[in-house]
Design a protein around this motif. Sequence first.
Motif, short mmCIF file in Angstrom:
data_model
loop_
_atom_site.label_atom_id
_atom_site.label_comp_id
_atom_site.label_asym_id
_atom_site.label_seq_id
_atom_site.Cartn_x
_atom_site.Cartn_y
_atom_site.Cartn_z
N UNK A 103 0.83 -1.21 0.00
CA UNK A 103 0.00 0.00 0.00
C UNK A 103 0.87 1.26 0.00
N UNK A 104 2.07 1.16 0.53
CA UNK A 104 2.99 2.30 0.57
C UNK A 104 4.22 2.00 -0.25
N UNK A 105 4.02 1.70 -1.53
CA UNK A 105 5.15 1.47 -2.42
C UNK A 105 5.11 2.52 -3.52
N UNK A 106 6.19 2.63 -4.26
CA UNK A 106 6.30 3.64 -5.31
C UNK A 106 5.26 3.43 -6.40
N UNK A 107 4.62 4.49 -6.80
CA UNK A 107 3.67 4.40 -7.90
C UNK A 107 2.40 3.65 -7.55
N UNK A 108 2.07 3.55 -6.27
CA UNK A 108 0.85 2.87 -5.88
C UNK A 108 1.04 1.38 -5.75
N UNK A 109 1.52 0.72 -6.81
CA UNK A 109 1.74 -0.73 -6.73
C UNK A 109 2.99 -1.07 -7.54
N UNK A 157 12.10 -2.29 3.51
CA UNK A 157 12.13 -1.23 4.52
C UNK A 157 11.31 -0.03 4.05
N UNK A 158 10.84 0.73 5.01
CA UNK A 158 10.10 1.96 4.71
C UNK A 158 11.09 3.11 4.59
N UNK A 159 10.99 3.86 3.50
CA UNK A 159 11.83 5.04 3.29
C UNK A 159 11.00 6.28 3.59
N UNK A 160 11.26 6.96 4.72
CA UNK A 160 10.44 8.11 5.10
C UNK A 160 10.62 9.33 4.20
N UNK A 161 11.66 9.35 3.38
CA UNK A 161 11.89 10.50 2.50
C UNK A 161 11.00 10.46 1.26
N UNK A 162 10.64 9.25 0.83
CA UNK A 162 9.76 9.14 -0.35
C UNK A 162 8.41 8.53 0.01
N UNK A 163 8.20 8.28 1.30
CA UNK A 163 6.92 7.74 1.80
C UNK A 163 6.54 6.43 1.10
N UNK A 164 7.50 5.53 0.99
CA UNK A 164 7.24 4.27 0.30
C UNK A 164 8.13 3.16 0.85
N UNK A 165 7.67 1.93 0.71
CA UNK A 165 8.48 0.76 1.03
C UNK A 165 9.32 0.41 -0.18
N UNK A 166 10.56 0.06 0.07
CA UNK A 166 11.51 -0.24 -1.00
C UNK A 166 12.35 -1.45 -0.61
#
Length: 125
Positions: free
Chosen positions: A18-24, A62-71
């Motif tokens: 739900x919190x990944x780049x580009x939605x999915x 991991x969650x990257x708080x700078x881009x608000x996404x899991x990477x």
Amino acid sequence: AFGRMAQSFRYANADEYAYSLGGFTFIEPQEGQSNELGVGWKNKTDQLKISFYDMDIENEIAYDPFIYANINLPDSSRKGLNIEASSQLDNRIWIFANYHFTDAEISDGPAKGKTILAIFELNGD
């Protein structure tokens, strides 16, 4: 004395997608290998355990708080020492102490050799 070898993997859960780049965006499965060697001692009221470990992780999620996404993070390595001690003072009172040292660093890519943030080198309770 004891030893342990383990392999691990985990897929991203629904919340992490739900919190990944580009939605999915597909998040690669996290994989790891760890080795641990140690010694333990105990008697009727006291115990002590000391172990050394080495862990390699690929595609850590991991969650990257700078881009608000899991990477997926670059490959990483952790080496450390754990010391655990306890003693029973009487029938109702136990005391415990733990000390953990961790050397965690990126092992691949442009950040190779850099320390992994949010992993404390020294920890104890």
